[in-house]
Enzyme design. Structure first.
Site, PDB file in Angstrom:
ATOM      1  N   ASP A  29       0.416  -1.759   1.128  1.00  0.00           N
ATOM      2  CA  ASP A  29       0.154  -2.446  -0.131  1.00  0.00           C
ATOM      3  C   ASP A  29      -1.181  -3.197  -0.016  1.00  0.00           C
ATOM      4  OD1 ASP A  29       2.134  -3.547  -2.656  1.00  0.00           O
ATOM      5  OD2 ASP A  29       0.327  -4.689  -2.216  1.00  0.00           O
ATOM      6  N   GLU A  94       4.602  -3.375 -12.186  1.00  0.00           N
ATOM      7  CA  GLU A  94       3.225  -3.442 -12.695  1.00  0.00           C
ATOM      8  C   GLU A  94       2.523  -2.097 -12.667  1.00  0.00           C
ATOM      9  OE1 GLU A  94       1.266  -6.659 -10.708  1.00  0.00           O
ATOM     10  OE2 GLU A  94       2.339  -8.145 -11.937  1.00  0.00           O
ATOM     11  N   VAL A  95       2.839  -1.274 -11.681  1.00  0.00           N
ATOM     12  CA  VAL A  95       2.227   0.056 -11.609  1.00  0.00           C
ATOM     13  C   VAL A  95       3.270   1.076 -12.064  1.00  0.00           C
ATOM     14  CG1 VAL A  95       1.172   1.788 -10.123  1.00  0.00           C
ATOM     15  CG2 VAL A  95       0.702  -0.640  -9.716  1.00  0.00           C
ATOM     16  N   HIS A  99       7.404   3.388  -6.990  1.00  0.00           N
ATOM     17  CA  HIS A  99       7.041   3.000  -5.617  1.00  0.00           C
ATOM     18  C   HIS A  99       8.162   2.158  -5.045  1.00  0.00           C
ATOM     19  CE1 HIS A  99       5.265   0.259  -8.563  1.00  0.00           C
ATOM     20  NE2 HIS A  99       5.486  -0.729  -7.714  1.00  0.00           N
ATOM     21  N   HIS A 101       9.014  -0.537  -2.267  1.00  0.00           N
ATOM     22  CA  HIS A 101       8.402  -1.510  -1.359  1.00  0.00           C
ATOM     23  C   HIS A 101       9.248  -1.594  -0.087  1.00  0.00           C
ATOM     24  CE1 HIS A 101       5.810  -3.720  -4.397  1.00  0.00           C
ATOM     25  NE2 HIS A 101       6.683  -3.193  -5.230  1.00  0.00           N
TER      26      HIS A 101
END
Ligand code: 5GP
Ligand code: ZN
Length: 115
Positions: A29, A94-95, A99, A101
């Site tokens: 990240d 946000e993206v 994804h 994490h």
């Protein structure tokens, strides 16, 4: 399509890939919130977990198993870690490209419990 994570997966943006297979890639990240903060993403553009249907069951499993193996490789598995999917606006995503994490490298503080 103007998606930053598609560009990373397609190697249009030079990012050190820590892992790659036929379905997923993993990389650090850009703004880590814990000492070990890795993102595992599908190569295919899918906006969020909420956009997956049953045919993506194997891909969903792959994301998690790669995170688990990365944690072992990076030496944080024994101590423990957190896996996190944010989903859409209310989930804080946000993206808009799925994804996962992988968060570890230290004991999760009180604050991390709400992240
Ligand atoms: P979200 O809030 O959507 O769950 O998390 C998006 C994550 O992507 C954030 O932790 C952010 O730091 C990371 N990120 C956003 N853009 C980039 C980028 O261009 N490169 C990398 N390596 N990480 C990014
Ligand atoms: Zn994408």
């Amino acid at each position: 399509m103007d998606c930053i994570f598609c560009k990373i997966a397609n190697k249009e943006i030079p990012v050190e890939l820590l892992y790659e297979d036929d379905l997923v890639v993993a990389f650090k990240d850009a703004k880590p919130i814990v000492p070990t903060h890795i993102l595992i993403i599908p190569k295919e553009h899918l906006e969020s977990i909420a956009d997956m249907d049953d045919k993506y069951e194997m891909l969903a499993g792959r994301l998690i198993m790669v995170a688990k193996k990365m944690a072992e490789k990076l030496g944080i598995a024994k101590g423990g870690y957190k896996l996190l999917f944010r989903v859409r606006r209310d989930g804080g995503q946000e993206v808009a490209h799925i994804h996962l994490h992988l968060l570890g490298g230290g004991k999760m503080s009180e604050n991390i419990h709400i992240i």
